[in-house]
Design a protein around this motif. Structure first.
Motif, PDB file in Angstrom:
ATOM      1  N   HIS A  91      -7.765   5.745   5.745  1.00 28.40           N
ATOM      2  CA  HIS A  91      -7.449   4.871   4.622  1.00 28.40           C
ATOM      3  C   HIS A  91      -6.680   5.626   3.538  1.00 28.40           C
ATOM      4  O   HIS A  91      -5.695   5.127   2.997  1.00 28.40           O
ATOM      5  N   HIS A  92      -7.115   6.832   3.243  1.00 26.29           N
ATOM      6  CA  HIS A  92      -6.448   7.598   2.192  1.00 26.29           C
ATOM      7  C   HIS A  92      -4.977   7.840   2.547  1.00 26.29           C
ATOM      8  O   HIS A  92      -4.075   7.578   1.744  1.00 26.29           O
ATOM      9  N   LEU A  93      -4.753   8.311   3.732  1.00 22.42           N
ATOM     10  CA  LEU A  93      -3.372   8.623   4.127  1.00 22.42           C
ATOM     11  C   LEU A  93      -2.534   7.361   4.260  1.00 22.42           C
ATOM     12  O   LEU A  93      -1.371   7.326   3.850  1.00 22.42           O
ATOM     13  N   GLN A  94      -3.137   6.314   4.801  1.00 19.81           N
ATOM     14  CA  GLN A  94      -2.428   5.053   4.942  1.00 19.81           C
ATOM     15  C   GLN A  94      -1.981   4.538   3.577  1.00 19.81           C
ATOM     16  O   GLN A  94      -0.838   4.130   3.384  1.00 19.81           O
ATOM     17  N   MET A  95      -2.894   4.629   2.643  1.00 20.53           N
ATOM     18  CA  MET A  95      -2.605   4.131   1.295  1.00 20.53           C
ATOM     19  C   MET A  95      -1.500   4.957   0.643  1.00 20.53           C
ATOM     20  O   MET A  95      -0.586   4.422   0.026  1.00 20.53           O
ATOM     21  N   MET A  96      -1.579   6.259   0.812  1.00 20.58           N
ATOM     22  CA  MET A  96      -0.556   7.124   0.238  1.00 20.58           C
ATOM     23  C   MET A  96       0.811   6.839   0.859  1.00 20.58           C
ATOM     24  O   MET A  96       1.844   7.030   0.230  1.00 20.58           O
ATOM     25  N   ASP A  97       0.786   6.417   2.099  1.00 16.36           N
ATOM     26  CA  ASP A  97       2.045   6.143   2.783  1.00 16.36           C
ATOM     27  C   ASP A  97       2.582   4.759   2.430  1.00 16.36           C
ATOM     28  O   ASP A  97       3.785   4.575   2.235  1.00 16.36           O
ATOM     29  N   ASP A  98       1.683   3.799   2.318  1.00 16.21           N
ATOM     30  CA  ASP A  98       2.096   2.441   1.978  1.00 16.21           C
ATOM     31  C   ASP A  98       2.618   2.365   0.553  1.00 16.21           C
ATOM     32  O   ASP A  98       3.511   1.594   0.248  1.00 16.21           O
ATOM     33  N   ARG A  99       1.976   3.131  -0.316  1.00 13.36           N
ATOM     34  CA  ARG A  99       2.321   3.007  -1.726  1.00 13.36           C
ATOM     35  C   ARG A  99       2.878   4.334  -2.223  1.00 13.36           C
ATOM     36  O   ARG A  99       2.311   4.988  -3.099  1.00 13.36           O
ATOM     37  N   ARG A 100       4.005   4.670  -1.640  1.00 15.85           N
ATOM     38  CA  ARG A 100       4.666   5.924  -1.932  1.00 15.85           C
ATOM     39  C   ARG A 100       4.800   6.239  -3.410  1.00 15.85           C
ATOM     40  O   ARG A 100       4.537   7.340  -3.877  1.00 15.85           O
ATOM     41  N   GLU A 101       5.209   5.244  -4.168  1.00 10.83           N
ATOM     42  CA  GLU A 101       5.457   5.502  -5.588  1.00 10.83           C
ATOM     43  C   GLU A 101       4.162   5.804  -6.334  1.00 10.83           C
ATOM     44  O   GLU A 101       4.100   6.748  -7.122  1.00 10.83           O
ATOM     45  N   LEU A 102       3.142   5.027  -6.043  1.00 11.15           N
ATOM     46  CA  LEU A 102       1.846   5.309  -6.663  1.00 11.15           C
ATOM     47  C   LEU A 102       1.357   6.685  -6.244  1.00 11.15           C
ATOM     48  O   LEU A 102       0.862   7.471  -7.057  1.00 11.15           O
ATOM     49  N   ALA A 103       1.529   6.977  -4.960  1.00 14.05           N
ATOM     50  CA  ALA A 103       1.093   8.277  -4.437  1.00 14.05           C
ATOM     51  C   ALA A 103       1.746   9.414  -5.205  1.00 14.05           C
ATOM     52  O   ALA A 103       1.090  10.375  -5.597  1.00 14.05           O
ATOM     53  N   GLU A 104       3.023   9.273  -5.454  1.00 12.27           N
ATOM     54  CA  GLU A 104       3.723  10.335  -6.184  1.00 12.27           C
ATOM     55  C   GLU A 104       3.140  10.525  -7.575  1.00 12.27           C
ATOM     56  O   GLU A 104       2.962  11.653  -8.027  1.00 12.27           O
TER      57      GLU A 104
END
Lengths: 200, 200
Positions: A91-104
Motif C-alpha cells: 500500500h505504501h509503495l502503491q500510494m507513493m507511485d499513484d500520487r507522485r506529486e504528494l509523494a515528492e
DNA sequence: TAAAGCTGGCTGAATGCTCATTCATTATTC
DNA sequence: GAATAATGAATGAGCATTCAGCCAGCTTTA
C-alpha cells in the motif's frame, strides 16, 4: 465566481502540485494562487501563512493514508501479521507511485518540517509509524515474530526501507522494478528477519 | 590577520553548524560568516554561492565517511559479508551520533538537494550506497546470501532503515536504545532476512 | 636602513531583487 | 442593501551578492 467549490481543498491540491514542482521554499504564494485559480489574498482567508498550508497538507493527506491502510488491514489481513506487513508495504509503495506529486512533497518536506516549525510535532506521522509497531506487537503476542525485536526500532527500519525505496522512483520515475516486486522483496526481507525460527 | 588557517574548511565547518541549527534556507550567509569569524564577502572568495557551500559540504563529508567505512571493512571483516553488514550499520549509526550536526544537515538537506539543484547528481552519495550492494553481491557469490534478493533494492532498504533510525536520535537526542543495540537489531533483521536458509 | 610601491587576501556597507502578507476596494449572495 | 467572499496592487522586510577600498607583508629603490 461561478461556484464556491471548496476553495480550501482546491488550494491544498494546488499547493501539492506547486510544492512538488519547486519545493516549499521556492514555491511562491502567487504560484499556488495561480495554480488554484484564486487571488493571492484569498489564500490568507483559508490559511494563516505559508507554513500553515504545508502543515494542513501533511495532516490531511497523512490522515487519509492512515484511514486507507487501516481499512485495508482490517479487511484483508485477518490477524495474520506477516500478511499485514506485506499489505502495508504494498500500500505504501502503491500510494507513493499513484500520487507522485504528494509523494515528492512528503519525501522532501516532511523531514524539514520538524526543523523550522519547532512547535509542530507531526502527530499524524507518528500515528502512521505506530501502525507498524502495532503489527509487530501483535505478531509477537501470537508467537510468530521473535520477541527480542524491538517494535520501536522495527517500525523505523521498515518505514525507512520503504521510504528510501520510494525515493528512487521519485528521482527516476522509470522504475526498473515493479511495485509488487519491490514490496515483495522488502517485506520478504523483513518477514524473514523478524519471524520466529520455529514458525518457519 | 594572525594566520591564514585554511579558510575553506573553516567556512565549511561553520556552515555545518549553522545549517544544522537553522536549516539551509533559513541560514544567512552572514550567519555562516560570523560563525567562521570571517567577513561576508570572504565566503565568496571560496565558494560560488550558497548552494555551492552545501554541495561542497556533501562531497567532502560523504567522501570522508566512505573512506572510513571502506577502511574499516577491509581491516575488520575479512570477507565475511554478514560481518560487513554489521560493521556498516554500526559505523553509520556511530558516525551519525558522534557528529550530530553533520547528521542533521545530511538528514534534512540531502533529500532536497536533488530537487533544487537539478544538475547536481550526488555521485558521492550513490557511491556510499553502492558499498552496501557490493556487500550483497559478494555474499551472493559466496553463497551465504539468497540469490533472489536484488542488491539494488536491498541497498536502499538497508540504508533507509539506518537513516530513519538515526533520524529518531536527531529529533530526540536522549535515545532509549544504545547505538550498538540498535545497530545489532537492524543488522540482525536484515541478515536473517537475506541469509541463505541452508547456511543458517 | 628606511621609505615607497605592490600585491593579493580580506572586508563589510550598499545594492537590488524577491516575495509574504495586508487591506482598501470590488463582486457576489441572499 | 447588508453581509460575506474574493481580489490584487502596494508595502516593506529580508538577504544574497557585489565591489571599492583596506591592510599586512613583501619587494624594490634610494
Amino acid at each position: 465566481m461561478i461556484r464556491t467549490a471548496d476553495k480550501h481543498s482546491k488550494i491544498l491540491e494546488a499547493a501539492i502540485r506547486v510544492f512538488s514542482r519547486k519545493g516549499f521554499f521556492h514555491a511562491r504564494i502567487s504560484d499556488i494562487a495561480k495554480e488554484a485559480q484564486v487571488a493571492d489574498g484569498t489564500i490568507y482567508l483559508y490559511f494563516n501563512n505559508k507554513y500553515d498550508i504545508l502543515i494542513s497538507l501533511f495532516e490531511e493527506e497523512i490522515g487519509k493514508i492512515i484511514m486507507e491502510v487501516k481499512l485495508l488491514l482490517e479487511s484483508k489481513a485477518d490477524d495474520n501479521p506477516r500478511e499485514m506487513l506485506r499489505i502495508f508495504a504494498t500500500h505504501h509503495l502503491q500510494m507513493m507511485d499513484d500520487r507522485r506529486e504528494l509523494a515528492e512533497v512528503l519525501q522532501m518536506e516532511l523531514r524539514q518540517s520538524n526543523k523550522f516549525m519547532r512547535e509542530y510535532r507531526n502527530t499524524k506521522f507518528s500515528e502512521y509509524l505506530d501502525i507498524i509497531s502495532g503489527i509487530v506487537r501483535k505478531g509477537q503476542e501470537l508467537g510468530v515474530f521473535r520477541p527480542d525485536v524491538l517494535p520501536g526500532v522495527f517500525k523505523r527500519a521498515f518505514f525507512g526501507a520503504l521510504d528510501e525505496t520510494a525515493r528512487l522512483w521519485i528521482l527516476s520515475p522509470d522504475h526498473s522494478y515493479s511495485i509488487h516486486e519491490t514490496a515483495e522483496q522488502i517485506s520478504a526481507i523483513f518477514i524473514n528477519g523478524i519471524i520466529q525460527p520455529a514458525a518457519r
